[in-house]
Motif scaffolding. Structure first.
Motif, PDB file in Angstrom:
ATOM      1  N   GLU A   1       0.824  -1.203   0.000  1.00  0.00           N
ATOM      2  CA  GLU A   1       0.000   0.000   0.000  1.00  0.00           C
ATOM      3  C   GLU A   1       0.863   1.260   0.000  1.00  0.00           C
ATOM      4  O   GLU A   1       0.576   2.227  -0.711  1.00  0.00           O
ATOM      5  CB  GLU A   1      -0.945   0.007   1.214  1.00  0.00           C
ATOM      6  CG  GLU A   1      -2.010  -1.068   1.171  1.00  0.00           C
ATOM      7  CD  GLU A   1      -1.501  -2.457   1.568  1.00  0.00           C
ATOM      8  OE1 GLU A   1      -0.419  -2.576   2.197  1.00  0.00           O
ATOM      9  OE2 GLU A   1      -2.178  -3.441   1.221  1.00  0.00           O
ATOM     10  N   GLU A   2       1.909   1.261   0.810  1.00  0.00           N
ATOM     11  CA  GLU A   2       2.812   2.416   0.865  1.00  0.00           C
ATOM     12  C   GLU A   2       3.525   2.595  -0.469  1.00  0.00           C
ATOM     13  O   GLU A   2       3.689   3.725  -0.940  1.00  0.00           O
ATOM     14  CB  GLU A   2       3.839   2.242   1.984  1.00  0.00           C
ATOM     15  CG  GLU A   2       3.243   2.308   3.368  1.00  0.00           C
ATOM     16  CD  GLU A   2       4.216   1.900   4.458  1.00  0.00           C
ATOM     17  OE1 GLU A   2       4.145   2.509   5.538  1.00  0.00           O
ATOM     18  OE2 GLU A   2       5.033   0.971   4.236  1.00  0.00           O
TER      19      GLU A   2
ATOM     20  N   ASP B   1       1.549   4.354  -3.138  1.00  0.00           N
ATOM     21  CA  ASP B   1       1.361   5.791  -2.951  1.00  0.00           C
ATOM     22  C   ASP B   1       2.291   6.611  -3.847  1.00  0.00           C
ATOM     23  O   ASP B   1       2.096   7.810  -4.023  1.00  0.00           O
ATOM     24  CB  ASP B   1       1.618   6.198  -1.489  1.00  0.00           C
ATOM     25  CG  ASP B   1       0.480   5.804  -0.567  1.00  0.00           C
ATOM     26  OD1 ASP B   1      -0.645   5.558  -1.059  1.00  0.00           O
ATOM     27  OD2 ASP B   1       0.721   5.746   0.654  1.00  0.00           O
TER      28      ASP B   1
END
Length: 57
Positions: free
Chosen positions: A32-33, A36
């Motif tokens: 998820e990071e 980004d």
């Protein structure tokens, strides 16, 4: 080092390093990071996590 991972070219590697600040932080980031970061999608994030988390055989 980051650009040596399949699916990552020099532009994406630079974006990852600018976002996270170090190779260590890139390699320890969650999918998820990683997603980004501009230019990093699910396939690329999955590939990074797969390489970092795989056992040596």
């Amino acid at each position: 080092m980051v650009s040596s991972v399949a699916e990552i070219g020099p532009v994406t590697a630079r974006a990852l390093l600018e976002h996270f600040g170090s190779v260590e932080t890139v390699m320890s980031a969650s999918e998820e990071e990683l997603m980004d970061v501009s230019g990093v999608g699910e396939v690329t994030a999955d590939r990074i996590r797969e390489i970092v988390g795989s056992e040596y055989t």
